[in-house]
Design a protein around this motif. Structure first.
Motif, PDB file in Angstrom:
ATOM      1  N   ASP A  66       0.843  -1.190   0.000  1.00 16.09           N
ATOM      2  CA  ASP A  66       0.000   0.000   0.000  1.00 16.09           C
ATOM      3  C   ASP A  66       0.888   1.254   0.000  1.00 16.09           C
ATOM      4  O   ASP A  66       2.115   1.167   0.001  1.00 16.09           O
ATOM      5  CB  ASP A  66      -0.975  -0.005   1.181  1.00 16.09           C
ATOM      6  N   GLU A  70       3.436   1.628   2.844  1.00 16.52           N
ATOM      7  CA  GLU A  70       4.522   0.650   2.735  1.00 16.52           C
ATOM      8  C   GLU A  70       5.492   1.041   1.624  1.00 16.52           C
ATOM      9  O   GLU A  70       6.708   0.888   1.773  1.00 16.52           O
ATOM     10  CB  GLU A  70       3.933  -0.750   2.496  1.00 16.52           C
ATOM     11  N   ARG A  85      10.148  -6.269   9.019  1.00 17.32           N
ATOM     12  CA  ARG A  85       9.855  -6.095  10.442  1.00 17.32           C
ATOM     13  C   ARG A  85       9.069  -4.813  10.709  1.00 17.32           C
ATOM     14  O   ARG A  85       8.245  -4.767  11.618  1.00 17.32           O
ATOM     15  CB  ARG A  85      11.149  -6.060  11.260  1.00 17.32           C
ATOM     16  N   CYS A 140       7.127  -2.892   8.509  1.00 16.73           N
ATOM     17  CA  CYS A 140       6.017  -2.478   7.636  1.00 16.73           C
ATOM     18  C   CYS A 140       4.656  -2.555   8.310  1.00 16.73           C
ATOM     19  O   CYS A 140       3.674  -2.005   7.786  1.00 16.73           O
ATOM     20  CB  CYS A 140       6.019  -3.283   6.342  1.00 16.73           C
ATOM     21  N   GLY A 141       4.545  -3.245   9.430  1.00 17.48           N
ATOM     22  CA  GLY A 141       3.290  -3.234  10.182  1.00 17.48           C
ATOM     23  C   GLY A 141       2.378  -4.404   9.934  1.00 17.48           C
ATOM     24  O   GLY A 141       1.292  -4.479  10.521  1.00 17.48           O
ATOM     25  N   ARG A 142       2.757  -5.314   9.074  1.00 12.04           N
ATOM     26  CA  ARG A 142       1.961  -6.525   8.862  1.00 12.04           C
ATOM     27  C   ARG A 142       2.884  -7.660   8.456  1.00 12.04           C
ATOM     28  O   ARG A 142       4.030  -7.437   8.048  1.00 12.04           O
ATOM     29  CB  ARG A 142       0.883  -6.305   7.799  1.00 12.04           C
ATOM     30  N   VAL A 143       2.379  -8.869   8.578  1.00 13.26           N
ATOM     31  CA  VAL A 143       3.167 -10.046   8.215  1.00 13.26           C
ATOM     32  C   VAL A 143       2.856 -10.393   6.763  1.00 13.26           C
ATOM     33  O   VAL A 143       1.706 -10.678   6.402  1.00 13.26           O
ATOM     34  CB  VAL A 143       2.836 -11.244   9.124  1.00 13.26           C
ATOM     35  N   LEU A 144       3.879 -10.359   5.929  1.00 11.21           N
ATOM     36  CA  LEU A 144       3.709 -10.705   4.517  1.00 11.21           C
ATOM     37  C   LEU A 144       3.921 -12.190   4.326  1.00 11.21           C
ATOM     38  O   LEU A 144       4.734 -12.819   5.024  1.00 11.21           O
ATOM     39  CB  LEU A 144       4.696  -9.923   3.659  1.00 11.21           C
ATOM     40  N   ASP A 160       5.461 -13.038  -1.077  1.00 13.82           N
ATOM     41  CA  ASP A 160       5.608 -11.587  -1.143  1.00 13.82           C
ATOM     42  C   ASP A 160       6.906 -11.141  -0.472  1.00 13.82           C
ATOM     43  O   ASP A 160       7.570 -10.211  -0.956  1.00 13.82           O
ATOM     44  CB  ASP A 160       4.416 -10.900  -0.474  1.00 13.82           C
TER      45      ASP A 160
END
Length: 314
Positions: A61, A64, A253, A255-259, A263
């Motif tokens: 997004d 990110e 670590r 980016c705020g979410r687990v990819l 990805d």
């Protein structure tokens, strides 16, 4: 031969003198002209999309993508600070060849080294300004003195080839990607505006010194220079691989979410591809660099360099 050499010497002398003139005209100071009491705007990108390759990561997004540009922008300034350590040392070494000769050439190289020392300080300041407003955990692995020692162990022809390559691609990066992008942090963008103003002269001096060294050496030394240049490009790629990995992990670590695994793998591959584009491919494809290099070496030597680059970019 003598009648051909004298006009060439006069032309080179005029170009050294022009570099001195322009250096005096564009001279700037870090606090007075560049920083001017400002801070970096972390609501905006640092590195433009054309350099960061963030457009290849459609699943990110906007926030990110901005973070990834800031991580790469942070490394971008640190790598420039790194390479300018060896460039300063090399130009100081070469200046002694002009001590009792062309004084415009001597002044041009002295001003060159003074400006590179200033650039190192500017990039150290940028790292100090960037760190407090970014997530903890960023690591810049290459050590400037270690890299400089390794580069300076190679022959002068190869060191000047690498230097010309670097300072020509900085021109392309600014003109083609940084300057046209209106979405970058204003201070970060200005850093590279002022950097570009002085690097424009440095690229000319690189070319002059490289051509002077090329005229001084014979075919066997030049062939060794080609080998050393290939080795230096390989060493640069090693640095990029070493830095792309922790930069990718840092992004994942922070980016705020687990990819997902796929990805995350694309992040890592794109980060390395972006760094290779920034520091190797964009310079190798520069028309001016290709023209200068092509005027010095044989077709077979050019093929050797091309094969080495193919191994990196494939």
């Amino acid at each position: 031969m003598q009648t051909q050499t004298i006009p060439l010497q006069k032309e080179a002398g005029a170009r050294y003198a022009k570099c001195v003139e322009v250096s005096k005209r564009v001279h700037w100071e870090i606090d007075r002209d560049v920083i001017r009491g400002r801070t970096l705007d972390h609501s905006k990108k640092f590195l433009p999309d054309g350099l960061s390759k963030v457009g290849d990561l459609e699943f990110l997004d906007a926030a990110e993508r901005r973070l990834l540009s800031q991580i790469q922008g942070r490394t971008y300034t640190n790598i420039f600070g790194l390479v300018e350590r060896y460039i300063t040392a090399k130009m100081l070494e070469l200046s002694h060849e002009h001590w009792l000769g062309d004084q415009a050439a001597l002044e041009a190289l002295v001003r060159f080294t003074d400006e590179e020392i200033k650039h190192q300080e500017l990039f150290r300041r940028m790292e100090a300004m960037t760190a407090p407003d970014m997530p903890a955990g960023y690591t810049f692995l290459p050590q400037p003195n270690d890299v400089a020692t390794a580069v300076l162990s190679k022959c002068t022809w190869a060191v000047l080839a690498l230097t010309c390559h670097i300072e020509l691609f900085t021109q392309g990066h600014y003109r083609e990607s940084i300057e046209p992008d209106g979405e970058l942090s204003e201070l970060w963008k200005d850093v590279f505006l002022f950097h570009w103003k002085e690097e424009s002269q440095h690229a000319i001096l690189d070319e002059l010194e490289w051509q002077r060294e090329n005229a001084r050496i014979g075919p066997e030394q030049r062939d060794r220079g080609v080998d050393d240049f290939i080795a230096l490009v390989g060493a640069v790629d090693g640095i990029l691989q070493a830095q792309a990995a922790p930069d990718s992990d840092y992004f994942l670590r922070a980016c705020g979410r687990v990819l997902g695994e796929a990805d995350a793998d694309r992040i890592k591959k794109t980060m390395l591809a972006a760094y290779r584009w920034q520091y190797i491919v964009s310079g190798a494809q520069d028309e001016r660099f290709q023209k200068i290099l092509g005027g010095m070496i044989t077709a077979d030597q050019m093929k050797r360099i091309g094969a080495a680059l193919a191994g990196i970019t494939s």
